[in-house]
Enzyme design. Structure first.
Site, PDB file in Angstrom:
ATOM      1  N   HIS A 124     -29.464 -65.954 -45.136  1.00 21.45           N
ATOM      2  CA  HIS A 124     -29.893 -67.909 -44.174  1.00 21.45           C
ATOM      3  C   HIS A 124     -30.936 -66.856 -42.707  1.00 21.45           C
ATOM      4  CE1 HIS A 124     -26.117 -65.327 -42.962  1.00 21.45           C
ATOM      5  NE2 HIS A 124     -25.838 -66.852 -41.695  1.00 21.45           N
ATOM      6  N   HIS A 172     -29.738 -66.799 -39.572  1.00 21.68           N
ATOM      7  CA  HIS A 172     -29.091 -66.110 -38.044  1.00 21.68           C
ATOM      8  C   HIS A 172     -29.795 -64.546 -37.897  1.00 21.68           C
ATOM      9  CE1 HIS A 172     -26.108 -69.446 -38.172  1.00 21.68           C
ATOM     10  NE2 HIS A 172     -27.262 -69.675 -37.499  1.00 21.68           N
ATOM     11  N   ASP A 181     -22.898 -65.688 -44.030  1.00 24.75           N
ATOM     12  CA  ASP A 181     -21.666 -66.423 -43.793  1.00 24.75           C
ATOM     13  C   ASP A 181     -21.053 -68.117 -44.941  1.00 24.75           C
ATOM     14  OD1 ASP A 181     -22.239 -64.267 -42.378  1.00 24.75           O
ATOM     15  OD2 ASP A 181     -23.617 -65.605 -40.898  1.00 24.75           O
ATOM     16  N   HIS A 214     -22.832 -74.091 -43.568  1.00 26.43           N
ATOM     17  CA  HIS A 214     -22.927 -73.477 -41.933  1.00 26.43           C
ATOM     18  C   HIS A 214     -23.864 -72.866 -41.078  1.00 26.43           C
ATOM     19  CE1 HIS A 214     -22.567 -69.260 -39.548  1.00 26.43           C
ATOM     20  NE2 HIS A 214     -24.200 -68.708 -40.138  1.00 26.43           N
ATOM     21  N   ASP A 216     -28.598 -62.399 -36.383  1.00 27.28           N
ATOM     22  CA  ASP A 216     -28.066 -61.006 -37.071  1.00 27.28           C
ATOM     23  C   ASP A 216     -27.846 -60.697 -38.822  1.00 27.28           C
ATOM     24  OD1 ASP A 216     -26.242 -63.248 -37.806  1.00 27.28           O
ATOM     25  OD2 ASP A 216     -24.536 -62.244 -37.959  1.00 27.28           O
ATOM     26  N   HIS A 217     -28.576 -61.505 -39.015  1.00 32.75           N
ATOM     27  CA  HIS A 217     -29.203 -61.310 -40.814  1.00 32.75           C
ATOM     28  C   HIS A 217     -30.295 -60.545 -40.340  1.00 32.75           C
ATOM     29  CE1 HIS A 217     -25.169 -62.715 -42.225  1.00 32.75           C
ATOM     30  NE2 HIS A 217     -24.678 -62.684 -40.848  1.00 32.75           N
ATOM     31  N   HIS A 255     -19.839 -60.246 -43.013  1.00 32.81           N
ATOM     32  CA  HIS A 255     -19.281 -60.289 -41.788  1.00 32.81           C
ATOM     33  C   HIS A 255     -18.265 -59.495 -42.505  1.00 32.81           C
ATOM     34  CE1 HIS A 255     -21.872 -61.958 -38.836  1.00 32.81           C
ATOM     35  NE2 HIS A 255     -21.842 -62.437 -39.727  1.00 32.81           N
TER      36      HIS A 255
HETATM   37 ZN   LIG Z   1     -24.773 -67.419 -40.002  1.00 31.60          ZN
END
Ligand SMILES: [Zn+2]
Length: 238
Positions: free
Chosen positions: A53, A55, A130, A111, A57-58, A168
């Site tokens: 996805h 975001h 996530d 999410h 942080d990915h 995570h």
């Molecule tokens: Zn995420």
């Protein structure tokens, strides 16, 4: 020979995952949230960067890693507008290959819109980004409780021994909430003790089997959408 999967801890609590085909040595990296830690964690060539996805942080490491490796980038086609440039846009049911290891993209929103999980049937490996965490699930940043509930129940058809690789290391924090809502669950209490011991040694709590999650994860055990929504709201305030 199957699919070897190695965690690469990135940022504060994310995992990028290194996938290596045991037969051909072909490698892919899933969800590289940053480049530096991934470059230090990988030897050899990587042909594919796989994204769950949008975001950051990915995805934060994608552009640097693509240039370094000359890798193709694959991720949800519907989210192409807010992902790094995709070479391969994927939709629900599309297949991805790492050497001779083959996986299928599963649309799992809730999410994040367009969120994909990846299931490698023969390897018995499920990458949930996530959507699903050990003892928890993603927050509803872009979707509804009903969407995430139905996303997670797409995994019902997969075998108990399926290994879950999530985005995570949230397990210990999730464990506190899980025990709060399901204190008499003996399987959960055993899992929490195991998680505490692993984290005390700095070891990843992933992968975990889907069977273990079915026995312990309150979000998978919620009986319907309303119960799931109430649980998600309570966890947000916990
Ligand atoms: Zn995420």
């Amino acid at each position: 020979m199957g699919l070897d999967v190695t965690p690469i801890p990135v940022l504060s609590d994310n995992y990028a995952w290194l996938l290596r085909c045991g037969e051909t040595g072909a490698q892919a990296v899933l969800d590289p949230g940053e480049a530096g830690a991934v470059l230090r964690g990988v030897t050899g060539e990587v042909g594919l960067i796989l994204l769950t996805h949008h975001h950051v942080d990915h995805t934060g490491g994608v552009d640097v890693l693509r240039d370094r490796w000359g890798a193709k980038v694959a991720g949800p086609k519907s989210e192409a507008g807010r992902l790094p440039r995709l070479d391969i846009g994927l939709s629900d049911g599309d297949r991805v290959e790492v050497g001779v290891c083959s996986g299928v993209a599963m649309l799992t929103p809730g999410h994040a819109d367009g969120h994909l999980s990846y299931y490698f049937e023969r390897a018995g490996a499920l990458f949930t980004g996530d959507a699903l965490f050990s003892l928890g699930c993603g927050r509803l940043l872009e979707g509804t409780a009903a969407e995430l509930y139905h996303s997670l129940h797409r995994f019902d058809a997969l075998p108990d021994e399926t290994r879950v690789y999530a985005g995570h290391e949230y397990t210990l924090g999730n464990a506190r909430f899980a025990l709060h809502v399901d204190p008499e669950n003996q399987a959960l209490r055993r899992r929490v003790a195991e998680v505490e011991a692993l984290r005390a040694r700095g070891v990843s709590t992933l992968p975990v089997t889907l069977g273990e999650e079915r026995a312990t994860n309150p979000f998978l055990r919620a009986r319907d959408v309303a119960a799931f929504a109430a649980l998600r709201a309570e966890k947000d305030r916990f």
